[in-house]
Write a protein that holds these residues in place. Structure first.
Motif, mmCIF file in Angstrom:
data_model
loop_
_atom_site.group_PDB
_atom_site.id
_atom_site.type_symbol
_atom_site.label_atom_id
_atom_site.label_comp_id
_atom_site.label_asym_id
_atom_site.label_seq_id
_atom_site.Cartn_x
_atom_site.Cartn_y
_atom_site.Cartn_z
ATOM 1 N N UNK A 205 0.864 -1.180 0.000
ATOM 2 C CA UNK A 205 0.000 0.000 0.000
ATOM 3 C C UNK A 205 0.895 1.223 0.000
ATOM 4 N N UNK A 206 0.869 1.985 -1.082
ATOM 5 C CA UNK A 206 1.786 3.111 -1.248
ATOM 6 C C UNK A 206 1.260 4.347 -0.522
ATOM 7 N N UNK A 207 2.116 4.925 0.293
ATOM 8 C CA UNK A 207 1.816 6.190 0.955
ATOM 9 C C UNK A 207 2.723 7.263 0.384
ATOM 10 N N UNK A 208 2.220 8.474 0.267
ATOM 11 C CA UNK A 208 2.993 9.557 -0.331
ATOM 12 C C UNK A 208 3.972 10.144 0.682
ATOM 13 N N UNK A 209 5.057 10.689 0.160
ATOM 14 C CA UNK A 209 6.036 11.361 1.032
ATOM 15 C C UNK A 209 5.403 12.539 1.758
ATOM 16 N N UNK A 210 4.498 13.241 1.085
ATOM 17 C CA UNK A 210 3.876 14.408 1.716
ATOM 18 C C UNK A 210 3.059 14.009 2.944
ATOM 19 N N UNK A 211 2.364 12.883 2.865
ATOM 20 C CA UNK A 211 1.588 12.416 4.020
ATOM 21 C C UNK A 211 2.513 12.030 5.172
ATOM 22 N N UNK A 212 3.631 11.398 4.845
ATOM 23 C CA UNK A 212 4.596 10.998 5.873
ATOM 24 C C UNK A 212 5.222 12.237 6.510
ATOM 25 N N UNK A 236 -5.062 7.575 5.107
ATOM 26 C CA UNK A 236 -5.492 6.177 5.060
ATOM 27 C C UNK A 236 -4.387 5.214 4.642
ATOM 28 N N UNK A 237 -3.530 5.623 3.686
ATOM 29 C CA UNK A 237 -2.475 4.710 3.235
ATOM 30 C C UNK A 237 -1.434 4.492 4.338
ATOM 31 N N UNK A 238 -1.059 5.571 5.041
ATOM 32 C CA UNK A 238 -0.096 5.428 6.134
ATOM 33 C C UNK A 238 -0.697 4.579 7.241
ATOM 34 N N UNK A 239 -1.964 4.818 7.566
ATOM 35 C CA UNK A 239 -2.635 4.055 8.617
ATOM 36 C C UNK A 239 -2.697 2.569 8.271
ATOM 37 N N UNK A 274 9.707 4.787 12.542
ATOM 38 C CA UNK A 274 8.974 4.040 11.516
ATOM 39 C C UNK A 274 8.653 4.937 10.317
ATOM 40 N N UNK A 275 8.214 6.153 10.580
ATOM 41 C CA UNK A 275 7.914 7.084 9.492
ATOM 42 C C UNK A 275 9.181 7.460 8.721
ATOM 43 N N UNK A 276 10.297 7.628 9.436
ATOM 44 C CA UNK A 276 11.552 7.946 8.760
ATOM 45 C C UNK A 276 11.997 6.794 7.863
ATOM 46 N N UNK A 277 11.799 5.563 8.313
ATOM 47 C CA UNK A 277 12.131 4.419 7.467
ATOM 48 C C UNK A 277 11.339 4.467 6.168
ATOM 49 N N UNK A 278 10.049 4.745 6.256
ATOM 50 C CA UNK A 278 9.228 4.848 5.047
ATOM 51 C C UNK A 278 9.713 5.980 4.151
ATOM 52 N N UNK A 279 10.143 7.068 4.760
ATOM 53 C CA UNK A 279 10.619 8.201 3.972
ATOM 54 C C UNK A 279 11.927 7.865 3.264
ATOM 55 N N UNK A 282 11.668 5.983 -0.050
ATOM 56 C CA UNK A 282 11.049 6.630 -1.197
ATOM 57 C C UNK A 282 12.043 7.495 -1.952
ATOM 58 N N UNK A 283 12.026 7.343 -3.255
ATOM 59 C CA UNK A 283 12.788 8.275 -4.087
ATOM 60 C C UNK A 283 12.053 9.613 -4.074
ATOM 61 N N UNK A 284 12.787 10.721 -4.252
ATOM 62 C CA UNK A 284 12.113 12.029 -4.269
ATOM 63 C C UNK A 284 10.979 12.059 -5.275
#
Length: 289
Positions: A205-212, A236-239, A274-279, A282-284
């Motif tokens: 489930x892909x979450x956007x960098x902006x949401x993170x 919703x995607x991050x959740x 956890x959020x930093x790991x997701x960030x 992600x490529x820019x």
């Protein structure tokens, strides 16, 4: 938005030919046998995100161990605190500069119960001098049979056995090499002679960098638990990723069904990690036109 998460795993066998662990490997395509790694940080972050949020460690390794590559940045940024030391072995890359900060980080991971490996070790004075401060904390040395002569492979076995460090022969591609390393006292083996890396996939489930980033900003502003959970529920995607992460290791707790319980289980401090790991994974993002 859903996509496919993928990585590769290559078995690490013991002297009896039984699987002891798997090395988890980055893949940038579901059809490629290798990967072009532009950044060790990005590669390891993507592997870990796919393991933690999509596929699940037990689905990948069962009851075995998982070796994961560790760059200097990830060691110093506490990304591995999210991992269960029951499963994960931290594999320090051969190009890591060992200084006081790295030694302190390794000491802390050892105190948490992690096992430590050093990857692609070349048995010469330069490598020995550079990594010597870590030897008291290291469980495994991975010796590359291509880059080390047979004589150096034997010398390394004697040298590290005296320090109670297990030896792993990697890139073993034929029976002769396997038998030679086994006779020298090597404990573990990895290479094409036993198995090529195998692709493992799962739903992502892909979450956007902006949401993170929005959630990280709230944490850094020391928002309240309730306000943070309210914003997270609307992302919703991050959740959805958080619930998959929390429920991935079914042996440690009961199933978690809501965001508040998930955040409470992880803890606000570890939510930032956890959020930093997701960030990092992600490529820019390209700017929208």
């Amino acid at each position: 938005m859903e996509s496919i998460a993928y990585l590769a795993r290559q078995p690490i066998l013991n002297r009896d030919g039984k699987i002891f662990a798997y090395e988890l490997l980055f893949r940038d395509s579901p059809t490629s046998d290798t990967a072009v790694i532009a950044s060790d940080l990005l590669a390891t972050a993507q592997v870990l995100e796919n393991v933690l949020n999509s596929i699940g460690i037990q689905n990948i390794v069962g009851t075995s161990k998982a070796f994961v590559n560790c760059s200097r940045n990830m060691l110093l940024n506490s990304m591995f605190k999210l991992l269960n030391p029951k499963y994960f072995v931290l594999e320090v890359l051969e190009d890591v500069d060992v200084d006081g900060d790295v030694v302190d980080a390794i000491q802390k991971y050892k105190a948490q119960g992690f096992e430590i490996a050093i990857d692609d070790f070349i048995f010469n004075s330069q490598f020995i001098d550079r990594f010597e401060p870590l030897f008291p904390y290291v469980n495994y040395i991975k010796m590359d049979v291509v880059e080390n002569s047979p004589e150096d492979m034997e010398k390394a076995a004697t040298f590290f056995k005296a320090k109670d460090i297990k030896l792993l022969a990697e890139k073993v591609e034929d029976e002769e090499t396997f038998k030679r390393c086994a006779a020298a006292g090597y404990d573990l083996f990895q290479g094409f002679f036993f198995a090529r890396p195998e692709l493992v996939t799962g739903e992502k489930i892909d979450a956007t960098s902006s949401a993170i980033w929005r959630l990280l900003k709230l944490l850094r502003e020391r928002t309240t638990f309730d306000d943070f959970c309210k914003v997270l529920e609307n992302s919703t995607e991050v959740a959805a990723n958080l619930l998959k992460f929390v429920n991935a290791d079914s042996q440690t707790h009961c199933h978690v069904n809501n965001v508040k319980d998930a955040v409470a289980w992880v803890g606000m401090r570890h939510m930032q990690e956890w959020l930093m790991l997701m960030l990092y994974a992600r490529r820019p993002e390209k700017p929208q036109r």
